[in-house]
Design an enzyme around this catalytic site. Structure first.
Site, PDB file in Angstrom:
ATOM      1  N   LYS A   1       9.976  -6.156  15.344  1.00 21.18           N
ATOM      2  CA  LYS A   1       9.150  -4.993  15.004  1.00 21.18           C
ATOM      3  C   LYS A   1       8.253  -4.534  16.176  1.00 21.18           C
ATOM      4  CE  LYS A   1       9.009  -5.983  10.026  1.00 21.18           C
ATOM      5  NZ  LYS A   1       8.114  -6.039   8.833  1.00 21.18           N
TER       6      LYS A   1
ATOM      7  N   TYR B   1      13.510   1.634   4.059  1.00 20.97           N
ATOM      8  CA  TYR B   1      12.535   0.987   3.166  1.00 20.97           C
ATOM      9  C   TYR B   1      12.413   1.687   1.818  1.00 20.97           C
ATOM     10  CZ  TYR B   1      10.837  -2.206   6.821  1.00 20.97           C
ATOM     11  OH  TYR B   1      10.722  -3.204   7.757  1.00 20.97           O
TER      12      TYR B   1
ATOM     13  N   PHE C   1       1.703   0.379   0.383  1.00 21.31           N
ATOM     14  CA  PHE C   1       1.776   0.264   1.843  1.00 21.31           C
ATOM     15  C   PHE C   1       2.963   1.011   2.447  1.00 21.31           C
ATOM     16  CE2 PHE C   1       3.705  -3.600  -0.027  1.00 21.31           C
ATOM     17  CZ  PHE C   1       5.000  -3.528   0.485  1.00 21.31           C
TER      18      PHE C   1
ATOM     19  N   ARG D   1      15.402 -16.339   6.820  1.00 21.51           N
ATOM     20  CA  ARG D   1      14.131 -16.200   6.082  1.00 21.51           C
ATOM     21  C   ARG D   1      13.246 -17.427   6.316  1.00 21.51           C
ATOM     22  NH1 ARG D   1      13.503 -11.507   3.397  1.00 21.51           N
ATOM     23  NH2 ARG D   1      12.001 -12.353   1.916  1.00 21.51           N
TER      24      ARG D   1
ATOM     25  N   THR E   1       5.864 -13.755   4.660  1.00 26.88           N
ATOM     26  CA  THR E   1       5.473 -12.395   5.066  1.00 26.88           C
ATOM     27  C   THR E   1       4.073 -12.377   5.670  1.00 26.88           C
ATOM     28  OG1 THR E   1       6.818 -11.477   3.287  1.00 26.88           O
ATOM     29  CG2 THR E   1       5.132 -10.031   4.204  1.00 26.88           C
TER      30      THR E   1
ATOM     31  N   ARG F   1       6.779 -15.998  12.354  1.00 27.78           N
ATOM     32  CA  ARG F   1       5.542 -15.320  11.945  1.00 27.78           C
ATOM     33  C   ARG F   1       4.302 -16.179  12.202  1.00 27.78           C
ATOM     34  NH1 ARG F   1       8.534 -12.707   6.753  1.00 27.78           N
ATOM     35  NH2 ARG F   1       9.039 -10.673   7.671  1.00 27.78           N
TER      36      ARG F   1
ATOM     37  N   ASN G   1       4.053  -8.006  11.265  1.00 30.67           N
ATOM     38  CA  ASN G   1       4.518  -9.387  11.117  1.00 30.67           C
ATOM     39  C   ASN G   1       5.770  -9.707  11.917  1.00 30.67           C
ATOM     40  OD1 ASN G   1       6.315  -8.037   9.498  1.00 30.67           O
ATOM     41  ND2 ASN G   1       5.973  -9.276   7.668  1.00 30.67           N
TER      42      ASN G   1
ATOM     43  N   HIS H   1      11.718  -8.586  10.607  1.00 25.18           N
ATOM     44  CA  HIS H   1      12.271  -8.346   9.277  1.00 25.18           C
ATOM     45  C   HIS H   1      13.578  -9.102   9.173  1.00 25.18           C
ATOM     46  CE1 HIS H   1      13.974  -6.268   5.772  1.00 25.18           C
ATOM     47  NE2 HIS H   1      15.097  -6.254   6.456  1.00 25.18           N
TER      48      HIS H   1
ATOM     49  N   GLU I   1      21.818  -2.976   4.989  1.00 28.60           N
ATOM     50  CA  GLU I   1      20.980  -2.812   6.181  1.00 28.60           C
ATOM     51  C   GLU I   1      21.814  -2.827   7.453  1.00 28.60           C
ATOM     52  OE1 GLU I   1      17.969  -5.852   5.699  1.00 28.60           O
ATOM     53  OE2 GLU I   1      17.094  -4.812   3.976  1.00 28.60           O
TER      54      GLU I   1
HETATM   55  P1  CMP Z   1       9.733  -6.427   5.675  1.00 29.35           P
HETATM   56  O1  CMP Z   1      10.497  -7.685   5.432  1.00 29.35           O
HETATM   57  O2  CMP Z   1      10.103  -5.634   6.858  1.00 29.35           O
HETATM   58  O3  CMP Z   1       9.887  -5.508   4.386  1.00 29.35           O
HETATM   59  C1  CMP Z   1       8.810  -4.949   3.691  1.00 29.35           C
HETATM   60  C2  CMP Z   1       7.594  -4.955   4.523  1.00 29.35           C
HETATM   61  O4  CMP Z   1       6.421  -4.488   3.927  1.00 29.35           O
HETATM   62  C3  CMP Z   1       7.280  -6.389   4.879  1.00 29.35           C
HETATM   63  O5  CMP Z   1       8.210  -6.805   5.851  1.00 29.35           O
HETATM   64  C4  CMP Z   1       5.847  -6.319   5.344  1.00 29.35           C
HETATM   65  O6  CMP Z   1       5.714  -6.229   6.735  1.00 29.35           O
HETATM   66  C5  CMP Z   1       5.384  -5.032   4.699  1.00 29.35           C
HETATM   67  N1  CMP Z   1       4.261  -5.341   3.852  1.00 29.35           N
HETATM   68  C6  CMP Z   1       4.242  -6.162   2.800  1.00 29.35           C
HETATM   69  N2  CMP Z   1       3.021  -6.201   2.262  1.00 29.35           N
HETATM   70  C7  CMP Z   1       2.246  -5.399   3.029  1.00 29.35           C
HETATM   71  C8  CMP Z   1       0.889  -5.012   2.979  1.00 29.35           C
HETATM   72  N3  CMP Z   1       0.078  -5.485   2.038  1.00 29.35           N
HETATM   73  N4  CMP Z   1       0.450  -4.154   3.918  1.00 29.35           N
HETATM   74  C9  CMP Z   1       1.288  -3.667   4.857  1.00 29.35           C
HETATM   75  N5  CMP Z   1       2.587  -3.990   4.934  1.00 29.35           N
HETATM   76  C10 CMP Z   1       3.048  -4.843   4.031  1.00 29.35           C
END
Ligand code: CMP
Length: 139
Positions: free
Chosen positions: A10, A50, A58, A86, A92, A103, A113, A116, A127
């Site tokens: 990212k 997404y 968010f 994962r 996350t 992470r 983070n 993905h 995807e």
């Molecule tokens: P990802 O696996 O890319 O898919 C969904 C994304 O939403 C997740 O990673 C996080 O980076 C993002 N995400 C989840 N919760 C939050 C949050 N509270 N604020 C901002 N981003 C979020």
């Protein structure tokens, strides 16, 4: 079973010039990078990718972030690649991520983070197809 999963390095990681450090963790875990490209997503690409999160609070912030700088899209291949990646990514929220995970090592926050990874075989297929043509994946 040998699987393929979709990965993104990212903007928080490309901005800090640590894509190689992330790839080192991926490869050390035994996952093979069988496709990889650095791209800047359009707003439309981020929103489509997404779309399952469209109703989340968010979503706007997530799409802003994912289009703010280049990302590195990848296909990773290996034994149980989806679940394995994962594990390698960690939770996350970096505050909850286990030692040694990408992470824990690199993420800045729940949003920023660093990576993905697909959450299921159905997601992985979708995807990968959204981001790569078959001829770009060389196993
Ligand atoms: P990802 O696996 O890319 O898919 C969904 C994304 O939403 C997740 O990673 C996080 O980076 C993002 N995400 C989840 N919760 C939050 C949050 N509270 N604020 C901002 N981003 C979020």
């Amino acid at each position: 079973t040998i699987e393929r999963t979709f990965s993104i390095i990212k903007p928080d990681a490309t901005n800090r010039n640590i894509t190689g450090a992330v790839n080192a963790v991926i490869e050390k875990a035994g996952l093979r990078i069988v496709a990889q490209k650095r791209v800047l997503w359009s707003r439309e690409q981020a929103e489509k990718f997404y779309e399952e999160h469209a109703q989340r609070s968010f979503y706007g912030e997530l799409c802003d972030f994912m289009t703010s700088a280049p990302i590195v899209c990848q296909v990773l291949e290996g034994e149980n690649a989806i679940a394995k990646y994962r594990e390698v990514m960690g939770a996350t929220d970096p505050a909850e991520a286990a030692e040694g995970t990408i992470r824990k090592l690199f993420a800045l926050s729940k949003g920023e983070n660093s990576v993905h990874g697909s959450d299921s075989p159905t997601s992985a297929q979708r995807e990968i197809a959204l981001n790569f043509s078959d001829s770009e994946i060389v196993g």
